[in-house]
Design an enzyme around this catalytic site. Sequence first.
Site, PDB file in Angstrom:
ATOM      1  N   ASP A  11       0.938  -1.113   0.033  1.00 28.70           N
ATOM      2  CA  ASP A  11       0.016  -0.093   0.138  1.00 28.70           C
ATOM      3  C   ASP A  11       0.818   1.329   0.024  1.00 28.70           C
ATOM      4  O   ASP A  11       1.688   1.459   0.847  1.00 28.70           O
ATOM      5  CB  ASP A  11      -1.029   0.006   1.137  1.00 28.70           C
ATOM      6  CG  ASP A  11      -2.017  -1.056   1.142  1.00 28.70           C
ATOM      7  OD1 ASP A  11      -2.059  -1.637  -0.034  1.00 28.70           O
ATOM      8  OD2 ASP A  11      -3.119  -1.166   2.313  1.00 28.70           O
ATOM      9  N   ASP A 131     -15.725  -3.088  -1.562  1.00 32.46           N
ATOM     10  CA  ASP A 131     -15.258  -3.010  -0.230  1.00 32.46           C
ATOM     11  C   ASP A 131     -16.484  -2.587   0.715  1.00 32.46           C
ATOM     12  O   ASP A 131     -17.272  -1.489   0.249  1.00 32.46           O
ATOM     13  CB  ASP A 131     -14.066  -1.596  -0.092  1.00 32.46           C
ATOM     14  CG  ASP A 131     -13.240  -1.970  -1.315  1.00 32.46           C
ATOM     15  OD1 ASP A 131     -12.689  -2.877  -1.274  1.00 32.46           O
ATOM     16  OD2 ASP A 131     -12.973  -0.915  -1.959  1.00 32.46           O
TER      17      ASP A 131
END
Length: 242
Positions: A11, A131
Amino acid sequence: MRALRLLPAIDLRAGKCVRLERGDPARETRYDDDPVARARAFVAAGARALHVVDLDGAFGAGENAGALRAICAAVDVPVQTGGGVRTVADVQARLDAGAAAVVLGTILIEDPAAARAIVGRFGERIVAGIDARGDRVATRGWQQDAGVSRDGLVRDVAAWGVRRIVYTEIARDGMGSGYDVPALAHVAELTSLDITASGGAKTLGDLIALREGTPPNVDAAIVGRALYEGTLDLAQALNALS
């Protein structure tokens, strides 16, 4: 036992490797200043694919195109990437940087016609990132409730021709509390889509529980914080789940 493919996560925020708790930008832990070295280490340990997220892109606060390009150039495994992909040009830029697959998230909700056109143009190189907090989908780096149901979106993207989704239970992400196996099993039974699980792995036991508690179309898992903090050994996990 079926195989479960593992994708170590990188990330990116301001060019660094970080992890967030439940996607909260205020709850960041920085792990590595050199994402390229981290990518090479994951591949050296046996990883056959990587998952790279541009958090700055997801939050609308910049981009990490240079870091993505450097990672793709440094490793000889497929790189899947998402975060801030809003247009055809964004998709093409990620592919031009060397990515093998691009994850669409917010655009699935905010411009479904454009998302569907992207799927039609790029085919299996497009992955749907779904998500959710429970049955509620979140967008814009998980900061906004999209007002859309998870199950409805799963069925929609399947109808568009998407072949794979990355499903994240936001409440579990970065928390080391294990995957939400019942939620993943439920999502897997909605369609025949292949599913990559994301959010919550801490130990090898969490990955085994995922494999044993879900249908065969849950065939991959993203792992992040557990690798950075050493609660999961990548080489051992790859051997156990192959």
